[in-house]
Write a protein that holds these residues in place. Sequence first.
Motif, PDB file in Angstrom:
ATOM      1  N   ALA A 135      86.896  20.399  86.662  1.00  0.00           N
ATOM      2  CA  ALA A 135      87.579  21.529  87.303  1.00  0.00           C
ATOM      3  C   ALA A 135      87.503  22.778  86.436  1.00  0.00           C
ATOM      4  O   ALA A 135      87.266  23.890  86.933  1.00  0.00           O
ATOM      5  N   ALA A 136      87.699  22.615  85.115  1.00  0.00           N
ATOM      6  CA  ALA A 136      87.633  23.762  84.199  1.00  0.00           C
ATOM      7  C   ALA A 136      86.238  24.371  84.196  1.00  0.00           C
ATOM      8  O   ALA A 136      86.081  25.599  84.231  1.00  0.00           O
ATOM      9  N   LEU A 137      85.212  23.513  84.169  1.00  0.00           N
ATOM     10  CA  LEU A 137      83.839  24.019  84.188  1.00  0.00           C
ATOM     11  C   LEU A 137      83.548  24.767  85.485  1.00  0.00           C
ATOM     12  O   LEU A 137      82.883  25.812  85.482  1.00  0.00           O
ATOM     13  N   ALA A 138      84.047  24.243  86.597  1.00  0.00           N
ATOM     14  CA  ALA A 138      83.835  24.909  87.879  1.00  0.00           C
ATOM     15  C   ALA A 138      84.513  26.278  87.896  1.00  0.00           C
ATOM     16  O   ALA A 138      83.944  27.266  88.382  1.00  0.00           O
ATOM     17  N   LEU A 139      85.713  26.357  87.351  1.00  0.00           N
ATOM     18  CA  LEU A 139      86.431  27.635  87.308  1.00  0.00           C
ATOM     19  C   LEU A 139      85.766  28.609  86.338  1.00  0.00           C
ATOM     20  O   LEU A 139      85.690  29.811  86.610  1.00  0.00           O
ATOM     21  N   TRP A 140      85.289  28.101  85.196  1.00  0.00           N
ATOM     22  CA  TRP A 140      84.572  28.967  84.250  1.00  0.00           C
ATOM     23  C   TRP A 140      83.315  29.536  84.911  1.00  0.00           C
ATOM     24  O   TRP A 140      83.007  30.712  84.761  1.00  0.00           O
ATOM     25  N   ALA A 141      82.599  28.692  85.621  1.00  0.00           N
ATOM     26  CA  ALA A 141      81.331  29.116  86.213  1.00  0.00           C
ATOM     27  C   ALA A 141      81.520  30.093  87.372  1.00  0.00           C
ATOM     28  O   ALA A 141      80.595  30.826  87.710  1.00  0.00           O
ATOM     29  N   THR A 142      82.712  30.104  87.975  1.00  0.00           N
ATOM     30  CA  THR A 142      82.947  30.961  89.141  1.00  0.00           C
ATOM     31  C   THR A 142      83.952  32.067  88.832  1.00  0.00           C
ATOM     32  O   THR A 142      84.590  32.606  89.740  1.00  0.00           O
ATOM     33  N   ASP A 143      84.086  32.438  87.565  1.00  0.00           N
ATOM     34  CA  ASP A 143      85.079  33.455  87.225  1.00  0.00           C
ATOM     35  C   ASP A 143      84.745  34.810  87.836  1.00  0.00           C
ATOM     36  O   ASP A 143      85.618  35.661  88.014  1.00  0.00           O
ATOM     37  N   ALA A 144      83.461  35.032  88.160  1.00  0.00           N
ATOM     38  CA  ALA A 144      83.095  36.286  88.824  1.00  0.00           C
ATOM     39  C   ALA A 144      83.715  36.371  90.218  1.00  0.00           C
ATOM     40  O   ALA A 144      83.923  37.461  90.748  1.00  0.00           O
ATOM     41  N   VAL A 145      84.025  35.206  90.819  1.00  0.00           N
ATOM     42  CA  VAL A 145      84.605  35.171  92.163  1.00  0.00           C
ATOM     43  C   VAL A 145      86.118  35.337  92.107  1.00  0.00           C
ATOM     44  O   VAL A 145      86.700  36.177  92.803  1.00  0.00           O
ATOM     45  N   HIS A 146      86.786  34.546  91.253  1.00  0.00           N
ATOM     46  CA  HIS A 146      88.257  34.567  91.247  1.00  0.00           C
ATOM     47  C   HIS A 146      88.836  35.548  90.230  1.00  0.00           C
ATOM     48  O   HIS A 146      90.015  35.904  90.304  1.00  0.00           O
ATOM     49  N   GLY A 147      88.033  36.006  89.251  1.00  0.00           N
ATOM     50  CA  GLY A 147      88.484  37.046  88.330  1.00  0.00           C
ATOM     51  C   GLY A 147      89.407  36.595  87.224  1.00  0.00           C
ATOM     52  O   GLY A 147      89.951  37.422  86.475  1.00  0.00           O
ATOM     53  N   VAL A 148      89.613  35.292  87.048  1.00  0.00           N
ATOM     54  CA  VAL A 148      90.475  34.790  85.988  1.00  0.00           C
ATOM     55  C   VAL A 148      89.648  34.617  84.714  1.00  0.00           C
ATOM     56  O   VAL A 148      88.589  33.993  84.730  1.00  0.00           O
ATOM     57  N   SER A 149      90.137  35.157  83.612  1.00  0.00           N
ATOM     58  CA  SER A 149      89.412  35.093  82.340  1.00  0.00           C
ATOM     59  C   SER A 149      89.226  33.649  81.888  1.00  0.00           C
ATOM     60  O   SER A 149      90.104  32.799  82.093  1.00  0.00           O
ATOM     61  N   PRO A 150      88.086  33.340  81.244  1.00  0.00           N
ATOM     62  CA  PRO A 150      87.905  31.996  80.685  1.00  0.00           C
ATOM     63  C   PRO A 150      89.016  31.594  79.727  1.00  0.00           C
ATOM     64  O   PRO A 150      89.315  30.400  79.578  1.00  0.00           O
ATOM     65  N   ALA A 151      89.642  32.581  79.072  1.00  0.00           N
ATOM     66  CA  ALA A 151      90.733  32.266  78.136  1.00  0.00           C
ATOM     67  C   ALA A 151      91.892  31.595  78.858  1.00  0.00           C
ATOM     68  O   ALA A 151      92.458  30.607  78.368  1.00  0.00           O
ATOM     69  N   TRP A 152      92.258  32.112  80.016  1.00  0.00           N
ATOM     70  CA  TRP A 152      93.425  31.559  80.720  1.00  0.00           C
ATOM     71  C   TRP A 152      93.076  30.232  81.397  1.00  0.00           C
ATOM     72  O   TRP A 152      93.959  29.375  81.555  1.00  0.00           O
ATOM     73  N   ILE A 153      91.828  30.059  81.773  1.00  0.00           N
ATOM     74  CA  ILE A 153      91.401  28.745  82.286  1.00  0.00           C
ATOM     75  C   ILE A 153      91.491  27.707  81.174  1.00  0.00           C
ATOM     76  O   ILE A 153      91.967  26.591  81.369  1.00  0.00           O
ATOM     77  N   SER A 154      91.023  28.088  79.976  1.00  0.00           N
ATOM     78  CA  SER A 154      91.098  27.185  78.823  1.00  0.00           C
ATOM     79  C   SER A 154      92.542  26.847  78.493  1.00  0.00           C
ATOM     80  O   SER A 154      92.880  25.678  78.245  1.00  0.00           O
ATOM     81  N   LEU A 155      93.415  27.860  78.488  1.00  0.00           N
ATOM     82  CA  LEU A 155      94.826  27.624  78.173  1.00  0.00           C
ATOM     83  C   LEU A 155      95.473  26.737  79.231  1.00  0.00           C
ATOM     84  O   LEU A 155      96.269  25.842  78.902  1.00  0.00           O
ATOM     85  N   ALA A 156      95.137  26.960  80.500  1.00  0.00           N
ATOM     86  CA  ALA A 156      95.699  26.135  81.574  1.00  0.00           C
ATOM     87  C   ALA A 156      95.259  24.678  81.429  1.00  0.00           C
ATOM     88  O   ALA A 156      96.074  23.757  81.582  1.00  0.00           O
ATOM     89  N   ALA A 157      93.975  24.465  81.116  1.00  0.00           N
ATOM     90  CA  ALA A 157      93.487  23.091  80.923  1.00  0.00           C
ATOM     91  C   ALA A 157      94.193  22.435  79.742  1.00  0.00           C
ATOM     92  O   ALA A 157      94.573  21.258  79.801  1.00  0.00           O
ATOM     93  N   GLY A 158      94.384  23.203  78.654  1.00  0.00           N
ATOM     94  CA  GLY A 158      95.101  22.663  77.497  1.00  0.00           C
ATOM     95  C   GLY A 158      96.532  22.314  77.830  1.00  0.00           C
ATOM     96  O   GLY A 158      97.053  21.275  77.404  1.00  0.00           O
ATOM     97  N   LEU A 159      97.194  23.180  78.621  1.00  0.00           N
ATOM     98  CA  LEU A 159      98.584  22.925  79.003  1.00  0.00           C
ATOM     99  C   LEU A 159      98.695  21.659  79.844  1.00  0.00           C
ATOM    100  O   LEU A 159      99.624  20.856  79.665  1.00  0.00           O
ATOM    101  N   ILE A 160      97.758  21.464  80.762  1.00  0.00           N
ATOM    102  CA  ILE A 160      97.766  20.240  81.587  1.00  0.00           C
ATOM    103  C   ILE A 160      97.611  19.013  80.694  1.00  0.00           C
ATOM    104  O   ILE A 160      98.267  17.985  80.906  1.00  0.00           O
ATOM    105  N   CYS A 161      96.753  19.096  79.686  1.00  0.00           N
ATOM    106  CA  CYS A 161      96.587  17.964  78.761  1.00  0.00           C
ATOM    107  C   CYS A 161      97.892  17.632  78.046  1.00  0.00           C
ATOM    108  O   CYS A 161      98.159  16.466  77.721  1.00  0.00           O
ATOM    109  N   LEU A 162      98.731  18.651  77.801  1.00  0.00           N
ATOM    110  CA  LEU A 162      99.978  18.458  77.059  1.00  0.00           C
ATOM    111  C   LEU A 162     101.123  17.948  77.930  1.00  0.00           C
ATOM    112  O   LEU A 162     102.123  17.455  77.399  1.00  0.00           O
TER     113      LEU A 162
END
Length: 464
Positions: free
Chosen positions: A270-297
Amino acid sequence: MTASPRHVITIIILAAISCTLWFMPVPEGASPEIMRAAALVVLAIGAWASVLLPEHMVALAFFLAAMILHVSTPPVIFSGFASPAFWLVFGGLIIGAAVDRTGLGGRIARTLVRRFTGGYLATVAGVVTVCLALGFLMPSTMGRLVLLLPIVLALADRLGYLAGSRGRTGLVIATGFGSYLGPVAILPANVPNNVLLGAAQTFHGIQIQYFDWLLIHFPVLGLLKSILLVLVVWRLFNDTPVIPEEAVEETSEPSYWSRDEQRLALLLAAALALWATDAVHGVSPAWISLAAGLICLLPAVGLVPPQTFRDKVPINPLIYVAGILGVGALVAHSGLGEALAHVVLDNVSMDGAHPAKAYFALSLMTTLLGTVSTMPGIPAILTPIAGDLATASGLPLKTVLMTFVNGFSTVLFPYQVPPLIVLLQLGNIPASAAVRTALVTAFFTILVLLPLNYVWWRIIGLLP
């Protein structure tokens, strides 16, 4: 621990330069803090480049000195903590801890490495391929290196490349350089990438997108650079294995995936898909990374329990990134960046009529800068003055920023990339082997890959 003569000489030289800058008169028209900023920047960058102290300790010393000496304001000095790059690294460290704890990284690495054992060239290719593949999953050079090195050493034993042999040295070298060079083309995978991401947004309001970065850099700096590394390691370290009397048995592992591995695989997909499509949704890779880390926690998910978070998520890289970005902010805010721009432009001949000349001049300049600033220092120092470089070169600002990647992806000496220093220690290999690999790879990068990269950038429209 007693300081070595080299460290003592380095300290004396840095102190002398810094004191000279501190007490020099302020140039006419410059801000009052410019010389104090220059003195502190020289100390910080010099300490990082010469490895006088661990990187995080230099960053902490920079914060302390900047505040005590009133070199700038707290929002400038501590701006790195508010940068997307800081949170991209933080999320990446949590993801790396999850990959390590669940065993998913080791499973993927062992599976891939076992498929490339048909001779030394195939084995080296397999190791570098694994390093490149893990660049998409583990946003940490050090994490990939630490994960892979025990696996590669066990593989070397099983294939008959014993301790001290050229073949074993080559496999270790392939692991270290492969963990850094190819993944430079993957946005969250290395510290310099993240520093450039944060600095570009902070100083120029440019949000670098995951897919754009991949399109610009992966074909040459990712794929072809990895192939070049394979050929260099094979040529330098090709060896005939000595079959041990008792072959090391391959460690067995369950064929089924644990529940945690399945959960983490889905999260990474899911994180890779969101990173690859950031041009569509406009969310920075930083916040995708932080969200994935938060889910892990999250306790309900349990991929990184509290004890694992305390033990496996180091704070050192975070302090290092914040320090590097703080230095960059100081360079920009004090006026030092503008002064550096004039020095660069006076000594590097560029004009808007010759984009090829500007491309190669900027690429080579950043490569040489990396020998005195280490790789994360390149974007930290140059990004604040990228606008002046763009004006002088006639290249678009985004193109100028991307030429910095050419520089910090070209390693001349191992000390430029801190994980490579760790590699020499953990892998117990001579520094001369790493230096030879770096210089040969850099030579062919400049001779072959930079021109090919120029052609690729022309094709995709990044260069006029």
